[in-house]
Write a protein that holds these residues in place. Structure first.
Motif, PDB file in Angstrom:
ATOM      1  N   LEU A  96      46.654  63.102-106.070  1.00 12.94           N
ATOM      2  CA  LEU A  96      45.588  63.268-105.071  1.00 12.94           C
ATOM      3  C   LEU A  96      45.370  64.844-104.746  1.00 12.94           C
ATOM      4  CD1 LEU A  96      43.940  61.169-103.351  1.00 12.94           C
ATOM      5  CD2 LEU A  96      45.539  61.334-101.587  1.00 12.94           C
ATOM      6  N   ARG A  97      44.382  65.394-104.734  1.00 17.64           N
ATOM      7  CA  ARG A  97      43.948  66.792-104.696  1.00 17.64           C
ATOM      8  C   ARG A  97      43.458  67.047-103.316  1.00 17.64           C
ATOM      9  NH1 ARG A  97      40.004  66.640-109.544  1.00 17.64           N
ATOM     10  NH2 ARG A  97      39.245  64.885-108.173  1.00 17.64           N
ATOM     11  N   VAL A  98      44.096  67.949-102.603  1.00 15.72           N
ATOM     12  CA  VAL A  98      44.015  68.254-101.150  1.00 15.72           C
ATOM     13  C   VAL A  98      43.976  69.841-101.088  1.00 15.72           C
ATOM     14  CG1 VAL A  98      44.823  68.055 -98.998  1.00 15.72           C
ATOM     15  CG2 VAL A  98      45.058  66.185-100.451  1.00 15.72           C
ATOM     16  N   LEU A 109      50.986  71.034 -90.554  1.00 10.81           N
ATOM     17  CA  LEU A 109      50.419  70.222 -91.293  1.00 10.81           C
ATOM     18  C   LEU A 109      51.054  69.763 -92.609  1.00 10.81           C
ATOM     19  CD1 LEU A 109      47.430  69.026 -92.190  1.00 10.81           C
ATOM     20  CD2 LEU A 109      46.611  71.324 -92.607  1.00 10.81           C
ATOM     21  N   LEU A 110      52.055  70.494 -93.068  1.00  9.09           N
ATOM     22  CA  LEU A 110      52.519  70.486 -94.144  1.00  9.09           C
ATOM     23  C   LEU A 110      53.617  69.348 -93.870  1.00  9.09           C
ATOM     24  CD1 LEU A 110      53.047  73.984 -95.702  1.00  9.09           C
ATOM     25  CD2 LEU A 110      51.940  72.161 -96.568  1.00  9.09           C
ATOM     26  N   GLU A 111      54.097  69.458 -92.788  1.00  7.94           N
ATOM     27  CA  GLU A 111      55.168  68.303 -92.423  1.00  7.94           C
ATOM     28  C   GLU A 111      54.506  67.044 -92.416  1.00  7.94           C
ATOM     29  OE1 GLU A 111      56.939  65.369 -90.005  1.00  7.94           O
ATOM     30  OE2 GLU A 111      55.342  66.359 -89.366  1.00  7.94           O
ATOM     31  N   LYS A 112      53.118  66.856 -91.875  1.00  8.50           N
ATOM     32  CA  LYS A 112      52.544  65.595 -92.056  1.00  8.50           C
ATOM     33  C   LYS A 112      52.331  65.019 -93.060  1.00  8.50           C
ATOM     34  CE  LYS A 112      50.042  65.713 -87.577  1.00  8.50           C
ATOM     35  NZ  LYS A 112      50.406  66.932 -87.274  1.00  8.50           N
ATOM     36  N   LEU A 113      51.872  66.052 -94.487  1.00  6.04           N
ATOM     37  CA  LEU A 113      51.528  65.651 -95.809  1.00  6.04           C
ATOM     38  C   LEU A 113      52.977  65.120 -96.379  1.00  6.04           C
ATOM     39  CD1 LEU A 113      49.109  68.545 -96.790  1.00  6.04           C
ATOM     40  CD2 LEU A 113      48.520  66.026 -96.326  1.00  6.04           C
ATOM     41  N   ARG A 124      51.194  61.843-106.762  1.00  8.48           N
ATOM     42  CA  ARG A 124      51.625  63.223-106.796  1.00  8.48           C
ATOM     43  C   ARG A 124      50.629  64.077-105.921  1.00  8.48           C
ATOM     44  NH1 ARG A 124      50.807  67.806-109.855  1.00  8.48           N
ATOM     45  NH2 ARG A 124      49.619  66.586-111.390  1.00  8.48           N
ATOM     46  N   LEU A 125      50.912  64.650-104.867  1.00  5.74           N
ATOM     47  CA  LEU A 125      50.236  65.552-104.231  1.00  5.74           C
ATOM     48  C   LEU A 125      49.771  67.002-105.005  1.00  5.74           C
ATOM     49  CD1 LEU A 125      48.530  66.635-101.698  1.00  5.74           C
ATOM     50  CD2 LEU A 125      50.638  67.368-100.829  1.00  5.74           C
ATOM     51  N   GLN A 126      48.642  67.213-105.209  1.00  5.99           N
ATOM     52  CA  GLN A 126      48.380  68.587-105.869  1.00  5.99           C
ATOM     53  C   GLN A 126      47.556  69.321-104.753  1.00  5.99           C
ATOM     54  OE1 GLN A 126      46.585  68.024-109.959  1.00  5.99           O
ATOM     55  NE2 GLN A 126      45.701  69.900-109.897  1.00  5.99           N
ATOM     56  N   LEU A 127      48.203  70.324-104.249  1.00  4.57           N
ATOM     57  CA  LEU A 127      47.796  71.049-102.989  1.00  4.57           C
ATOM     58  C   LEU A 127      47.046  72.560-103.665  1.00  4.57           C
ATOM     59  CD1 LEU A 127      47.914  70.527-100.116  1.00  4.57           C
ATOM     60  CD2 LEU A 127      50.115  71.917-100.144  1.00  4.57           C
ATOM     61  N   TYR A 128      46.010  72.778-102.805  1.00  9.76           N
ATOM     62  CA  TYR A 128      45.386  74.022-103.124  1.00  9.76           C
ATOM     63  C   TYR A 128      45.220  74.558-101.889  1.00  9.76           C
ATOM     64  CZ  TYR A 128      43.945  71.846-107.402  1.00  9.76           C
ATOM     65  OH  TYR A 128      43.900  71.036-108.755  1.00  9.76           O
ATOM     66  N   GLY A 142      33.464  68.328-106.565  1.00 17.11           N
ATOM     67  CA  GLY A 142      34.113  67.125-107.034  1.00 17.11           C
ATOM     68  C   GLY A 142      35.706  67.696-107.307  1.00 17.11           C
ATOM     69  N   ASP A 143      36.160  68.856-107.287  1.00 19.00           N
ATOM     70  CA  ASP A 143      37.424  68.989-107.614  1.00 19.00           C
ATOM     71  C   ASP A 143      38.642  68.549-106.860  1.00 19.00           C
ATOM     72  OD1 ASP A 143      36.110  70.739-109.546  1.00 19.00           O
ATOM     73  OD2 ASP A 143      36.393  72.693-108.353  1.00 19.00           O
ATOM     74  N   VAL A 144      38.571  68.260-105.508  1.00 20.97           N
ATOM     75  CA  VAL A 144      39.402  67.657-104.545  1.00 20.97           C
ATOM     76  C   VAL A 144      38.920  66.306-103.970  1.00 20.97           C
ATOM     77  CG1 VAL A 144      40.439  69.736-104.444  1.00 20.97           C
ATOM     78  CG2 VAL A 144      38.708  69.144-102.897  1.00 20.97           C
ATOM     79  N   GLU A 145      39.622  65.739-103.321  1.00 24.66           N
ATOM     80  CA  GLU A 145      39.307  64.413-102.677  1.00 24.66           C
ATOM     81  C   GLU A 145      39.146  64.966-101.209  1.00 24.66           C
ATOM     82  OE1 GLU A 145      40.161  63.354-106.244  1.00 24.66           O
ATOM     83  OE2 GLU A 145      41.780  64.124-105.141  1.00 24.66           O
TER      84      GLU A 145
END
Length: 291
Positions: A96-98, A109-113, A124-128, A142-145
């Motif tokens: 999942l891309r965020v 926010l990172l704590e919530k994720l 797997r979380l893919q974080l940008y 369309g690069d991220v959800e």
């Protein structure tokens, strides 16, 4: 040595873990002779004995113990592969891309994720990290959800959840004030203004808080901007949550006033309205909605 089968390895592992052929047969829902034959076949193919059958209970030989340790790793990987295949068959996303925008309050926010993805072990979380118009561009391309940033709430392409607001304040290091109490745009034009670099690749450039005529320097994130302002190398607008301690200690001075107002920015969780969202993406959306 001939290739051995996963079935034979599973029988061998079951005998070791269960302590005998009969218990292994019950565990595997197979007959005692079938499990005994599998172990004998595996030993013939390997060319050495795995089990010492001389005692009341079977025991591993030295070679069998070494072989079993390696076999367990392979069988664990097989289990993980089967679980992964089951989740793919159920339609769950493997990734999942965020995107996190530049001014979101990152620690909370990172704590919530982290809390959410701890409950989704197969995704797997893919974080940008993007700035200015970069987050929206990544979403529309369309690069991220999902993005966590500011958006135009009237944009019909998007659906969004309110997440909070951030107050931006124009601030400066006291060393640059040279004893002046009142300072406005006319005085600031002689000083370098620090602004965020837009991470978008092809979208039209967007400017926030820029003062016409002032020399500028650009930075990739708010933390770098804060460091430049603190060291008296520039002035600029910074989110209040990032500079509260420095304001209270007098290391930064708030320039907000009629001539140079600050601004409150709302940040949201946003996704494309007409896109099909997978089950994990839907669960994350509900999680953020409840949070």
């Amino acid at each position: 040595m001939h290739d051995f089968t996963l079935h034979d390895l599973q029988c061998f592992d079951a005998v070791v873990e269960s302590g005998g052929f009969q218990a292994a047969a019950q565990r595997l829902h197979r007959s005692h002779p079938a499990v005994f034959a599998a172990i004998a076949r595996l030993e013939r193919q390997l060319g050495f004995e795995l089990l010492d059958r001389s005692g009341y209970r079977v025991a591993l030989t030295a070679a069998g113990e070494s072989f079993h340790r390696r076999a367990q790793g392979l069988l664990r990987e097989l289990g993980h592969l089967r679980d992964h295949a089951a989740h793919l068959a159920a339609g769950e996303e493997s990734t999942l891309r965020v995107v996190l925008g530049d001014f979101c309050p990152r620690p909370a926010l990172l704590e919530k994720l982290a809390r959410f993805f701890a409950t989704q072990p197969h995704t797997r979380l893919q974080l940008y990290f993007e700035s200015v118009s970069g987050p929206l561009e990544r979403l529309l391309d369309g690069d991220v959800e999902l993005i966590l940033h500011r958006v135009d709430k009237a944009d019909p392409r998007l659906e969004w959840l309110d997440m909070g607001s951030v107050d931006f304040l124009p601030v400066i290091a006291p060393t640059l004030l040279a004893g002046r109490r009142d300072i406005g745009p006319a005085q600031l034009r002689a000083l370098t203004q620090c602004v965020m670099r837009d991470s978008a690749r092809h979208s039209p450039p967007v400017d926030y808080f820029t003062l016409d005529g002032a020399p500028q320097c650009t930075v990739p994130d708010q933390a770098m901007k804060k460091e430049l302002v603190l060291h008296g190398l520039a002035w600029g607008h910074l989110p209040r949550h990032l500079i509260e301690e420095e304001l209270a200690a007098g290391r930064l001075q708030d320039l907000s006033g009629p001539q140079l107002p600050g601004r409150r920015e709302e940040w949201v969780a946003a996704r494309l309205r007409d896109r099909a969202h997978g089950p994990v993406a839907q669960r994350l959306w509900r999680f953020l909605q409840e949070a």
